[in-house]
Enzyme design. Sequence first.
Site, PDB file in Angstrom:
ATOM      1  N   TYR A  66       0.736  -1.150  -0.017  1.00  0.00           N
ATOM      2  CA  TYR A  66       0.168   0.024  -0.147  1.00  0.00           C
ATOM      3  C   TYR A  66       0.946   1.203   0.068  1.00  0.00           C
ATOM      4  O   TYR A  66       0.660   2.156  -0.819  1.00  0.00           O
ATOM      5  CB  TYR A  66      -0.952  -0.085   1.274  1.00  0.00           C
ATOM      6  CG  TYR A  66      -1.966   1.153   1.173  1.00  0.00           C
ATOM      7  CD1 TYR A  66      -3.177   0.949   0.468  1.00  0.00           C
ATOM      8  CD2 TYR A  66      -1.857   2.135   1.917  1.00  0.00           C
ATOM      9  CE1 TYR A  66      -4.155   1.809   0.458  1.00  0.00           C
ATOM     10  CE2 TYR A  66      -2.861   3.060   1.774  1.00  0.00           C
ATOM     11  CZ  TYR A  66      -4.144   2.794   0.926  1.00  0.00           C
ATOM     12  OH  TYR A  66      -4.951   4.015   0.951  1.00  0.00           O
ATOM     13  N   HIS A 113     -10.809   4.838  10.735  1.00  0.00           N
ATOM     14  CA  HIS A 113     -10.361   3.446   9.919  1.00  0.00           C
ATOM     15  C   HIS A 113      -9.096   3.157  10.363  1.00  0.00           C
ATOM     16  O   HIS A 113      -8.837   1.851  10.613  1.00  0.00           O
ATOM     17  CB  HIS A 113     -10.464   3.823   8.301  1.00  0.00           C
ATOM     18  CG  HIS A 113     -10.125   2.579   7.696  1.00  0.00           C
ATOM     19  ND1 HIS A 113     -11.099   1.723   7.363  1.00  0.00           N
ATOM     20  CD2 HIS A 113      -9.055   2.317   6.837  1.00  0.00           C
ATOM     21  CE1 HIS A 113     -10.614   0.843   6.854  1.00  0.00           C
ATOM     22  NE2 HIS A 113      -9.288   1.136   6.248  1.00  0.00           N
ATOM     23  N   ILE A 140      -1.012   3.916   8.475  1.00  0.00           N
ATOM     24  CA  ILE A 140      -0.471   5.252   8.712  1.00  0.00           C
ATOM     25  C   ILE A 140      -1.612   6.194   9.404  1.00  0.00           C
ATOM     26  O   ILE A 140      -2.765   6.028   8.539  1.00  0.00           O
ATOM     27  CB  ILE A 140       0.428   6.327   7.841  1.00  0.00           C
ATOM     28  CG1 ILE A 140       1.658   5.476   7.511  1.00  0.00           C
ATOM     29  CG2 ILE A 140       0.400   7.618   8.258  1.00  0.00           C
ATOM     30  CD1 ILE A 140       2.281   6.162   6.310  1.00  0.00           C
TER      31      ILE A 140
END
Length: 174
Positions: free
Chosen positions: A28, A91, A85
């Site tokens: 990602y 989320h 992060i």
Amino acid sequence: MAATEEHTVLPAPTFDKPVKVLIVVSPYYSDIANGLLTGARGALEAAGVAHESVEMPGALEIPTAIGIADRASNFDGYVALGCVIRGETTHYETVCNDSSRALQLLGLQGLCIGNGILTVENKAQADVRADPDGQNKGGGAALAALHLIALARKWTDTRKGIGFLPAGDDTLLA
């Protein structure tokens, strides 16, 4: 500050039989993932361990991939690599908590997993942790998996029981 604190790093265990590890990585944040992957591969290769790598879209898919691999393959252990992060929504907490919890549950079922999924506040923290020449969290996760594999192998041949051997074919019972 974590970057300057001293901590103990155990030496890699040695094995008398071959070891095969699957690295499951989420690209990602590709630059972070590449650093983690370089560190993990370096640690495994230094220990003489065979390894393969697969990519998953995000941290939430990593435990599922490990579960599938464990049911369908012959890996001795697993290394989970990725980075989450903190953003502007909750989320972050969901991904951090659920991926970590799922890996822990797999571990409690007997899978040997080194968790190298970084959970950080910002990219600068991730950069320091992922750097193979810095904190090398990828290498640390690989070493954690190797230590768990060594522990599992140490006790694999241990007989279970309550102080006596189970009845075998040569044992007569009245």
